[in-house]
Scaffold this motif. Structure first.
Motif, PDB file in Angstrom:
ATOM      1  N   ALA A  24      12.484 -16.238  65.671  1.00 11.59           N
ATOM      2  CA  ALA A  24      13.100 -16.057  64.487  1.00 11.59           C
ATOM      3  C   ALA A  24      13.113 -14.330  64.496  1.00 11.59           C
ATOM      4  O   ALA A  24      14.253 -13.703  64.119  1.00 11.59           O
ATOM      5  CB  ALA A  24      12.031 -16.284  63.105  1.00 11.59           C
ATOM      6  N   PRO A  25      11.882 -13.513  65.008  1.00 12.04           N
ATOM      7  CA  PRO A  25      12.177 -12.067  65.121  1.00 12.04           C
ATOM      8  C   PRO A  25      13.408 -11.928  66.175  1.00 12.04           C
ATOM      9  O   PRO A  25      13.862 -10.679  65.949  1.00 12.04           O
ATOM     10  CB  PRO A  25      10.901 -11.609  65.471  1.00 12.04           C
ATOM     11  N   ARG A  26      13.289 -12.341  67.077  1.00 10.06           N
ATOM     12  CA  ARG A  26      14.276 -12.217  68.133  1.00 10.06           C
ATOM     13  C   ARG A  26      15.893 -12.390  67.369  1.00 10.06           C
ATOM     14  O   ARG A  26      16.855 -11.381  67.890  1.00 10.06           O
ATOM     15  CB  ARG A  26      14.186 -13.044  69.475  1.00 10.06           C
ATOM     16  N   VAL A  27      16.012 -13.361  66.658  1.00 10.08           N
ATOM     17  CA  VAL A  27      17.298 -13.440  66.067  1.00 10.08           C
ATOM     18  C   VAL A  27      17.494 -12.484  64.957  1.00 10.08           C
ATOM     19  O   VAL A  27      18.675 -11.859  65.174  1.00 10.08           O
ATOM     20  CB  VAL A  27      17.324 -14.802  65.339  1.00 10.08           C
ATOM     21  N   ALA A  28      16.687 -11.994  64.371  1.00 10.10           N
ATOM     22  CA  ALA A  28      16.858 -11.108  63.325  1.00 10.10           C
ATOM     23  C   ALA A  28      17.102  -9.643  63.982  1.00 10.10           C
ATOM     24  O   ALA A  28      18.005  -8.887  63.461  1.00 10.10           O
ATOM     25  CB  ALA A  28      15.398 -10.787  62.574  1.00 10.10           C
ATOM     26  N   GLU A  29      16.530  -9.350  65.229  1.00 14.08           N
ATOM     27  CA  GLU A  29      16.613  -8.282  65.751  1.00 14.08           C
ATOM     28  C   GLU A  29      18.190  -8.290  66.552  1.00 14.08           C
ATOM     29  O   GLU A  29      18.556  -7.149  66.594  1.00 14.08           O
ATOM     30  CB  GLU A  29      15.796  -8.146  67.149  1.00 14.08           C
ATOM     31  N   PHE A  30      18.560  -9.266  66.880  1.00 15.98           N
ATOM     32  CA  PHE A  30      19.911  -9.394  67.410  1.00 15.98           C
ATOM     33  C   PHE A  30      20.901  -9.273  66.274  1.00 15.98           C
ATOM     34  O   PHE A  30      22.014  -8.547  66.447  1.00 15.98           O
ATOM     35  CB  PHE A  30      20.119 -10.947  68.071  1.00 15.98           C
TER      36      PHE A  30
END
Length: 269
Positions: A256-262
Motif C-alpha cells: 500500500a505505501p508503494r502504491v501511494a508513493e507511485f
C-alpha cells in the motif's frame, strides 16, 4: 475518513459502490473474479488516507444486481466511466488486481484522458498469456472457494501460493470477509467476459505511467507475465514482491505505501 457504501441505478439495475472521500484524485479499484469490494479492505486500510478510493461490485457480484445481458471488458469499462460520472469524478488513477487487471487495462486504453496512472497487480494480458498449470486453472472454473471455507483453505496453497502455502486457513478469512452474496451466475459472466479478450494488441498504446506488482510465487499468474507486460507497456515499472496471488492483501503493509508513493510521484502521466 469513513467509507460510504451506496447503490447506484445503472441501466436499470442496482450497482453497489463504496467511496472513501477525500480532496484529491481518487484511486479506482477493480477487483478479482468472484470477489466483492470487501476483499481489498486490508489494502484500503493501509493506503494513505489522503487518497480517495472508489470500489464497486461488478454486475452479478456482491451487492450488485445481475445484468440483463452479458458484458465484455469494453462494455464494463464504459459502465465504469458512467459510474464515475455519477459520482462526480473526472480524472482518476486505476488499480486492477487479477481479473480486475484486465478491466483496468481496458479502461486505460478506452479512456486515455480520464485515467492518469495505472497499477496492475497479479494480472496478465488475458487469453494470450503464459498460463497457469492445468491443476490451478481447474480450480478457477468454479466459485466454490467463495462459498465453502474449508475448501478455500484446502486449495489455498495450490491456487494462491505465497504466504497461503504456510497459512492456508488465512484464505477462509480473506475470501469470506463480509461478502453480501456468494457468486453464482455473476462468476460465469466474469469468465465469459474474458473469453477471447487480450490486451496484447493495444498494450503499446497505453501511455500512462504504470506500476506492475507481481508475486514471485503466484500459481495463477506466473511471474513471466509481469515481465512481458513491462516490456510492452511504454512507461511501466515492475516490482516483484515475495508472495503469491493475494499479496496485495497479505503484504498490504508493504504494498500500500508503494502504491501511494507511485501515485504521488511528480509528473502528469
Amino acid at each position: 475518513m469513513s467509507t460510504a457504501v451506496r447503490e447506484l441505478r445503472m441501466n436499470g439495475r442496482r450497482l453497489r459502490v463504496a467511496v472513501r472521500p477525500g480532496p484529491g484524485r481518487p484511486l479506482v479499484l477493480c477487483n478479482g473474479i468472484g470477489a466483492s469490494l470487501e476483499l481489498l479492505q486490508p489494502f484500503v486500510d493501509r493506503l494513505d488516507p489522503a487518497i480517495p478510493v472508489v470500489r464497486f461490485d461488478v454486475p452479478g457480484i456482491g451487492g450488485s444486481e445481475s445484468p440483463r445481458l452479458p458484458y465484455t471488458f469494453a462494455t464494463l469499462a464504459h459502465l465504469l466511466g458512467r459510474v464515475l460520472d455519477e459520482l462526480g469524478y473526472g480524472e482518476v488513477d486505476v488499480l486492477g488486481i487479477s481479473w480486475g487487471g484486465g478491466l483496468a487495462q481496458q479502461f486505460a486504453f478506452q479512456h486515455p484522458r480520464r485515467c492518469r496512472r495505472l497499477v496492475l497487480v497479479a494480472t496478465a494480458t488475458g487469453s494470450l498469456m503464459v498460463p497457469a498449470h492445468p491443476r490451478v486453472l481447474s480450480k478457477m472454473i468454479t466459485p466454490r472457494r467463495y462459498r465453502d471455507p474449508a475448501y478455500a483453505a484446502r486449495i489455498a496453497a495450490t491456487l494462491y501460493g505465497g504466504r497461503l502455502r504456510d497459512e492456508p486457513r488465512l484464505a477462509e478469512e480473506i475470501l469470506h470477509r463480509h461478502s453480501p452474496r456468494e457468486p453464482g451466475a455473476g462468476y460465469a459472466l466474469q469468465l465469459l467476459a474474458g473469453v477471447g479478450w487480450s490486451s496484447l494488441p493495444f498494450l503499446p498504446l497505453i501511455r500512462q505511467r504504470t506500476l506492475i506488482l507481481a508475486g514471485s510465487d503466484d500459481p495463477i499468474i506466473p511471474l513471466v507475465n509481469g515481465r512481458i507486460m513491462r516490456r510492452l507497456l511504454p512507461h511501466a515499472t515492475l516490482h516483484v514482491y515475495p508472495d503469491g496471488h493475494l499479496g496485495l492483501i497479505t503484504r498490504a503493509d508493504e504494498l500500500a505505501p508503494r502504491v501511494a508513493e507511485f501515485l504521488r510521484a511528480p509528473g502528469e502521466r
